[in-house]
Every structure is written in structure tokens, then in C-alpha cells.
Design a protein around this motif. Structure first.
Motif, PDB file in Angstrom:
ATOM      1  N   LYS A 215       0.821  -1.213   0.000  1.00 26.60           N
ATOM      2  CA  LYS A 215       0.000   0.000   0.000  1.00 26.60           C
ATOM      3  C   LYS A 215       0.852   1.260   0.000  1.00 26.60           C
ATOM      4  CE  LYS A 215      -3.987  -2.273   2.090  1.00 26.60           C
ATOM      5  NZ  LYS A 215      -4.955  -2.314   3.210  1.00 26.60           N
ATOM      6  N   LEU A 216       2.001   1.213   0.685  1.00 27.28           N
ATOM      7  CA  LEU A 216       2.897   2.366   0.661  1.00 27.28           C
ATOM      8  C   LEU A 216       3.434   2.584  -0.746  1.00 27.28           C
ATOM      9  CD1 LEU A 216       4.265   4.528   2.478  1.00 27.28           C
ATOM     10  CD2 LEU A 216       6.246   2.986   2.577  1.00 27.28           C
ATOM     11  N   TYR A 217       3.750   1.497  -1.434  1.00 27.81           N
ATOM     12  CA  TYR A 217       4.221   1.612  -2.820  1.00 27.81           C
ATOM     13  C   TYR A 217       3.101   2.125  -3.722  1.00 27.81           C
ATOM     14  CZ  TYR A 217       6.271   0.453  -7.329  1.00 27.81           C
ATOM     15  OH  TYR A 217       6.759   0.539  -8.611  1.00 27.81           O
ATOM     16  N   ARG A 218       1.915   1.573  -3.546  1.00 31.09           N
ATOM     17  CA  ARG A 218       0.758   1.958  -4.367  1.00 31.09           C
ATOM     18  C   ARG A 218       0.427   3.434  -4.248  1.00 31.09           C
ATOM     19  NH1 ARG A 218      -4.670  -0.239  -1.997  1.00 31.09           N
ATOM     20  NH2 ARG A 218      -4.331   1.603  -0.693  1.00 31.09           N
ATOM     21  N   ASP A 219       0.492   3.972  -3.030  1.00 31.24           N
ATOM     22  CA  ASP A 219      -0.001   5.324  -2.769  1.00 31.24           C
ATOM     23  C   ASP A 219       1.092   6.375  -2.601  1.00 31.24           C
ATOM     24  OD1 ASP A 219      -2.515   4.167  -2.786  1.00 31.24           O
ATOM     25  OD2 ASP A 219      -2.655   4.028  -0.600  1.00 31.24           O
ATOM     26  N   VAL A 246      10.890  -8.645  -6.578  1.00 32.98           N
ATOM     27  CA  VAL A 246      10.426 -10.039  -6.641  1.00 32.98           C
ATOM     28  C   VAL A 246       9.009 -10.183  -6.097  1.00 32.98           C
ATOM     29  CG1 VAL A 246      10.855 -12.391  -5.807  1.00 32.98           C
ATOM     30  CG2 VAL A 246      12.773 -10.946  -6.524  1.00 32.98           C
ATOM     31  N   VAL A 247       8.687  -9.464  -5.003  1.00 34.48           N
ATOM     32  CA  VAL A 247       7.406  -9.687  -4.335  1.00 34.48           C
ATOM     33  C   VAL A 247       6.320  -8.677  -4.692  1.00 34.48           C
ATOM     34  CG1 VAL A 247       8.519 -10.839  -2.387  1.00 34.48           C
ATOM     35  CG2 VAL A 247       8.093  -8.377  -2.273  1.00 34.48           C
ATOM     36  N   LEU A 248       6.708  -7.448  -5.051  1.00 34.09           N
ATOM     37  CA  LEU A 248       5.690  -6.422  -5.297  1.00 34.09           C
ATOM     38  C   LEU A 248       4.710  -6.777  -6.417  1.00 34.09           C
ATOM     39  CD1 LEU A 248       7.412  -2.942  -4.752  1.00 34.09           C
ATOM     40  CD2 LEU A 248       5.381  -3.839  -3.597  1.00 34.09           C
ATOM     41  N   PRO A 249       5.159  -7.363  -7.546  1.00 35.09           N
ATOM     42  CA  PRO A 249       4.169  -7.696  -8.592  1.00 35.09           C
ATOM     43  C   PRO A 249       3.041  -8.586  -8.079  1.00 35.09           C
ATOM     44  CG  PRO A 249       6.378  -7.826  -9.492  1.00 35.09           C
ATOM     45  CD  PRO A 249       6.533  -7.622  -7.998  1.00 35.09           C
ATOM     46  N   PHE A 250       3.386  -9.580  -7.271  1.00 35.19           N
ATOM     47  CA  PHE A 250       2.359 -10.480  -6.733  1.00 35.19           C
ATOM     48  C   PHE A 250       1.419  -9.741  -5.788  1.00 35.19           C
ATOM     49  CE2 PHE A 250       0.920 -13.228  -3.246  1.00 35.19           C
ATOM     50  CZ  PHE A 250       0.186 -14.173  -3.953  1.00 35.19           C
ATOM     51  N   TYR A 251       1.989  -8.967  -4.866  1.00 37.05           N
ATOM     52  CA  TYR A 251       1.151  -8.315  -3.864  1.00 37.05           C
ATOM     53  C   TYR A 251       0.387  -7.119  -4.419  1.00 37.05           C
ATOM     54  CZ  TYR A 251       2.834 -11.447  -0.300  1.00 37.05           C
ATOM     55  OH  TYR A 251       3.092 -12.577   0.436  1.00 37.05           O
ATOM     56  N   ARG A 252       0.904  -6.485  -5.461  1.00 41.39           N
ATOM     57  CA  ARG A 252       0.129  -5.432  -6.123  1.00 41.39           C
ATOM     58  C   ARG A 252      -1.089  -6.054  -6.811  1.00 41.39           C
ATOM     59  NH1 ARG A 252       3.151  -1.469  -9.901  1.00 41.39           N
ATOM     60  NH2 ARG A 252       1.209  -0.331  -9.578  1.00 41.39           N
ATOM     61  N   PHE A 253      -0.890  -7.217  -7.396  1.00 41.45           N
ATOM     62  CA  PHE A 253      -1.999  -7.936  -8.035  1.00 41.45           C
ATOM     63  C   PHE A 253      -3.051  -8.349  -7.010  1.00 41.45           C
ATOM     64  CE2 PHE A 253      -3.339 -12.441  -8.615  1.00 41.45           C
ATOM     65  CZ  PHE A 253      -4.403 -12.204  -9.483  1.00 41.45           C
ATOM     66  N   THR A 254      -2.616  -8.998  -5.924  1.00 42.53           N
ATOM     67  CA  THR A 254      -3.594  -9.445  -4.928  1.00 42.53           C
ATOM     68  C   THR A 254      -4.258  -8.269  -4.220  1.00 42.53           C
ATOM     69  OG1 THR A 254      -1.823  -9.727  -3.282  1.00 42.53           O
ATOM     70  CG2 THR A 254      -2.485 -11.680  -4.536  1.00 42.53           C
ATOM     71  N   ASP A 255      -3.527  -7.170  -4.060  1.00 43.96           N
ATOM     72  CA  ASP A 255      -4.114  -5.979  -3.452  1.00 43.96           C
ATOM     73  C   ASP A 255      -5.256  -5.443  -4.311  1.00 43.96           C
ATOM     74  OD1 ASP A 255      -4.191  -3.637  -1.589  1.00 43.96           O
ATOM     75  OD2 ASP A 255      -3.509  -2.569  -3.367  1.00 43.96           O
ATOM     76  N   SER A 256      -5.044  -5.362  -5.616  1.00 45.82           N
ATOM     77  CA  SER A 256      -6.105  -4.890  -6.515  1.00 45.82           C
ATOM     78  C   SER A 256      -7.302  -5.826  -6.486  1.00 45.82           C
ATOM     79  CB  SER A 256      -5.564  -4.771  -7.941  1.00 45.82           C
ATOM     80  OG  SER A 256      -4.562  -3.801  -8.027  1.00 45.82           O
ATOM     81  N   PHE A 257      -7.036  -7.118  -6.558  1.00 44.33           N
ATOM     82  CA  PHE A 257      -8.106  -8.121  -6.555  1.00 44.33           C
ATOM     83  C   PHE A 257      -8.888  -8.078  -5.240  1.00 44.33           C
ATOM     84  CE2 PHE A 257      -9.825 -12.348  -5.827  1.00 44.33           C
ATOM     85  CZ  PHE A 257     -10.350 -12.701  -7.061  1.00 44.33           C
ATOM     86  N   LEU A 275     -13.130   1.428  -6.267  1.00 49.61           N
ATOM     87  CA  LEU A 275     -13.415   0.237  -7.066  1.00 49.61           C
ATOM     88  C   LEU A 275     -12.884   0.394  -8.486  1.00 49.61           C
ATOM     89  CD1 LEU A 275     -14.802  -2.503  -7.568  1.00 49.61           C
ATOM     90  CD2 LEU A 275     -16.910  -1.239  -8.069  1.00 49.61           C
ATOM     91  N   GLU A 276     -13.151   1.529  -9.099  1.00 52.43           N
ATOM     92  CA  GLU A 276     -12.706   1.760 -10.473  1.00 52.43           C
ATOM     93  C   GLU A 276     -11.189   1.757 -10.569  1.00 52.43           C
ATOM     94  OE1 GLU A 276     -12.839   2.147 -14.467  1.00 52.43           O
ATOM     95  OE2 GLU A 276     -14.490   1.676 -13.107  1.00 52.43           O
ATOM     96  N   GLU A 277     -10.517   2.358  -9.592  1.00 53.58           N
ATOM     97  CA  GLU A 277      -9.053   2.373  -9.580  1.00 53.58           C
ATOM     98  C   GLU A 277      -8.501   0.947  -9.579  1.00 53.58           C
ATOM     99  OE1 GLU A 277      -8.011   4.556  -6.116  1.00 53.58           O
ATOM    100  OE2 GLU A 277      -8.453   6.520  -6.986  1.00 53.58           O
ATOM    101  N   ASN A 278      -9.101   0.091  -8.790  1.00 47.01           N
ATOM    102  CA  ASN A 278      -8.602  -1.277  -8.686  1.00 47.01           C
ATOM    103  C   ASN A 278      -9.001  -2.137  -9.872  1.00 47.01           C
ATOM    104  OD1 ASN A 278      -7.154  -1.731  -5.986  1.00 47.01           O
ATOM    105  ND2 ASN A 278      -8.922  -0.491  -5.420  1.00 47.01           N
ATOM    106  N   LEU A 279     -10.129  -1.843 -10.481  1.00 42.38           N
ATOM    107  CA  LEU A 279     -10.508  -2.550 -11.715  1.00 42.38           C
ATOM    108  C   LEU A 279      -9.514  -2.236 -12.828  1.00 42.38           C
ATOM    109  CD1 LEU A 279     -14.397  -2.110 -11.733  1.00 42.38           C
ATOM    110  CD2 LEU A 279     -13.149  -4.278 -11.596  1.00 42.38           C
ATOM    111  N   VAL A 280      -9.160  -0.968 -12.953  1.00 42.51           N
ATOM    112  CA  VAL A 280      -8.176  -0.555 -13.962  1.00 42.51           C
ATOM    113  C   VAL A 280      -6.840  -1.212 -13.690  1.00 42.51           C
ATOM    114  CG1 VAL A 280      -6.850   1.390 -14.878  1.00 42.51           C
ATOM    115  CG2 VAL A 280      -9.317   1.615 -14.497  1.00 42.51           C
ATOM    116  N   SER A 281      -6.424  -1.201 -12.432  1.00 44.11           N
ATOM    117  CA  SER A 281      -5.141  -1.793 -12.046  1.00 44.11           C
ATOM    118  C   SER A 281      -5.124  -3.293 -12.336  1.00 44.11           C
ATOM    119  CB  SER A 281      -4.879  -1.558 -10.558  1.00 44.11           C
ATOM    120  OG  SER A 281      -3.714  -2.211 -10.139  1.00 44.11           O
ATOM    121  N   LEU A 282      -6.191  -3.981 -11.989  1.00 41.99           N
ATOM    122  CA  LEU A 282      -6.255  -5.427 -12.215  1.00 41.99           C
ATOM    123  C   LEU A 282      -6.210  -5.751 -13.704  1.00 41.99           C
ATOM    124  CD1 LEU A 282      -6.626  -8.199 -10.803  1.00 41.99           C
ATOM    125  CD2 LEU A 282      -9.075  -7.958 -11.251  1.00 41.99           C
ATOM    126  N   LYS A 283      -6.977  -5.012 -14.502  1.00 41.42           N
ATOM    127  CA  LYS A 283      -6.995  -5.255 -15.942  1.00 41.42           C
ATOM    128  C   LYS A 283      -5.633  -5.008 -16.571  1.00 41.42           C
ATOM    129  CE  LYS A 283     -11.927  -4.219 -16.415  1.00 41.42           C
ATOM    130  NZ  LYS A 283     -12.950  -3.248 -16.883  1.00 41.42           N
TER     131      LYS A 283
END
Length: 287
Positions: A215-219, A246-257, A275-283
Motif C-alpha cells: 500500500k505504501l508503494y501503491r499510494d 520479486v514480491v511487489l508484482p504479486f502483492y500489487r496484483f492481490t491488493d487490486s483483486f 473500485l474503479e481504480e482497482n478494476l483498472v489496475s487489475l486489468k
């Protein structure tokens, strides 16, 4: 309820305002007749209350946090409440200096040095480290029940496959450490060029540090490499930082989901922007 809590703590209040950006507790800032500012916090559940209470006991003297002035265990109608001192300053913002980012790294790493106590029996804070993979999987599939109602079938199935694929690539967990689970700018208080401390511990666990950077990386961190580098330097001055690439791609994905599932649980209309922010991120991740 707030009047009962004020009465319980014997406060003489001049004015009171509910604090925004608090999602797991109801928080009020109170201006007392003596000129002092304090915060009243009422967690949504008894488990969150117990986690916060135990976290304050472990963090005191080790990490900069508010002072717990008093607490009330609650009753049949109230989950409990905390009376907290004010940390001087405002939430961390994107225009922070590298010096502040360095201090944020020091603060974060200092929390991660705290390990499960031998002398203290915990009833609220769980130790998830030994079964870390199961914890992450359980969390993901719990939210998946809600996400299923939001995503189209193709995108949902893509996400499930992506999770199963990416989790196999995770390194050995780093810990056990006390992890915040909601370490984001709103929970980091800065006064000018000095970090005053961190707040909100109702989601803490003992587990792997790898989840706690998301979340710190995201924001905050992803917007400025200079700040990202300063944060890493600060963190490494206390303990060795894991390889975030190594780990951020996985946790950024699960965070969005998981955040999509969170929005479904808490109300899609009320949380439409998030919701829209995370839908865009997930896609973007899945495409």
C-alpha cells in the motif's frame, strides 16, 4: 454511542469531528475545554479492539505511536474504545522530502524488528508466519467470493489462474515480524520535515514483511524514484530490505483483486472511485 464513550472517559469536550479515511474503526477528534486535542477510537469488532490493545503494548517504546491515555473494554452494545493522544502533523503526502521518506523507512523497519513475544500471551494478534502461504491463499479466496459478482467470468478466471501461477514464484517468507497490514500514507503522520509516527493497528499480524510494502508503494513510493530510494536507505539502516522487485508484482496484483472484493462488501456505490481504480489496475496486470 460517542456520548457514552465521552462519559466513560470523563472528558469535557468543546467540539468533536469524525475523522475521514478510517475504514475499520469509527474515529473522532475531540477538542477539549482545556485546549488539548485527543482522539476517540471505536473499533468495528472486538477482535480489532484486542489487536489494537496488544499492538500498543508491544510497540510502546520501540516505535513512534500515539500515547494510549485510556481504554474501555466496552459492553454488550460497544466493542470497546480507546482514548489516544494526538500525533502532531498531517498524513504523509506525495510532496514529502527524501528526508521524510528515509524516516518512513526507519519507522517501518523498526516495526518489522518486533517478533512474537515469549513472555506475553496474545489473544488478538495472530501469528500467521508458519502458515504464510495458507494465510495469503485464504485471504485471496475469501475475497474471491465477492469479486466473482463484480468481474466478468473471463477476467475472473484469468485472475484465479494468475494467482495460482504467481504464488509459486514467491521467495521464502521474511519474518516472523509484526506487520501493519495497512501501512499507507493516511496512517503515517508527518510534521514538517519530521515523521511523528504511525497509527491504526487493528489489522496487525505476525507474518512475512513481504505483504507490508504494497500500500505504501501503491499510494506513495511508485511516484518518485528519489523517495523510493530514500525509503529503502532508511529501511536498510535498521534491517535488510527484501528484494521488492520479486514480491511487489504479486502483492500489487492481490491488493487490486482483494480491494475489489472489499468494495463489494462495503458498498459498491459508496466506494465507486476506489473500485474503479482497482478494476483498472487489475486489468492492466492481466492484459
Amino acid at each position: 454511542m460517542i456520548n457514552r464513550v465521552i462519559q466513560q472517559f470523563g472528558l469535557h469536550v468543546r467540539s468533536i469531528n469524525e475523522v475521514e479515511d478510517s475504514y475499520s474503526s469509527t474515529v473522532y477528534k475531540c477538542h477539549l475545554v482545556n485546549g488539548q486535542h485527543v482522539f476517540l477510537k471505536i473499533p468495528y469488532t472486538k477482535l480489532k479492539y484486542q489487536r489494537e490493545l496488544e499492538a500498543y503494548e508491544m510497540l510502546k517504546g520501540h516505535v513512534a505511536i500515539p500515547e494510549m491515555l485510556d481504554y474501555w473494554y466496552g459492553d454488550e452494545e460497544c466493542t470497546g474504545a480507546f482514548l489516544l493522544s494526538e500525533l502532531k502533523g498531517e498524513p504523509l503526502s506525495s510532496d514529502a522530502s527524501p528526508s521524510v521518506a528515509f524516516q518512513v523507512g526507519v519507522l517501518h523497519a523498526s516495526m518489522h524488528t518486533i517478533q512474537p513475544p515469549v513472555e506475553l500471551t496474545l489473544t488478538g494478534i495472530q501469528n500467521e508466519f508458519q502458515n504464510w502461504s495458507n494465510f495469503i491463499e485464504k485471504q485471496f479466496y475469501s475475497f474471491a467470493e465477492d469479486v466473482r459478482d463484480v468481474l466478468d467470468v473471463h477476467l475472473y478466471n484469468q485472475a484465479i489462474d494468475k494467482f495460482e501461477e504467481m504464488k509459486q514464484l514467491l521467495p521464502h517468507p521474511d519474518g516472523p515480524s509484526l506487520i501493519h497490514m495497512d501501512f499507507r500514507p493516511a496512517n503515517i503522520i508527518v510534521d514538517g520535515n519530521k515523521v511523528s509516527g504511525m497509527i491504526d493497528f487493528e489489522s496487525v499480524r505476525f507474518g512475512s514483511t513481504e505483504i507490508d510494502f504494497t500500500k505504501l508503494y501503491r499510494d506513495f513510493l511508485r511516484f518518485d524514484n528519489t523517495l523510493f530510494h530514500a525509503y529503502q536507505e532508511g529501511y536498510n539502516s535498521i534491517r535488510s530490505l527484501i528484494d521488492l522487485e520479486v514480491v511487489l508484482p504479486f502483492y500489487r496484483f492481490t491488493d487490486s483483486f482483494n480491494s475489489i472484493g472489499w468494495c463489494k462488501r462495503r458498498g459498491i456505490e459508496k466506494n465507486a472511485v476506489f473500485l474503479e481504480e482497482n478494476l483498472v489496475s487489475l486489468k492492466n496486470i492481466l492484459v
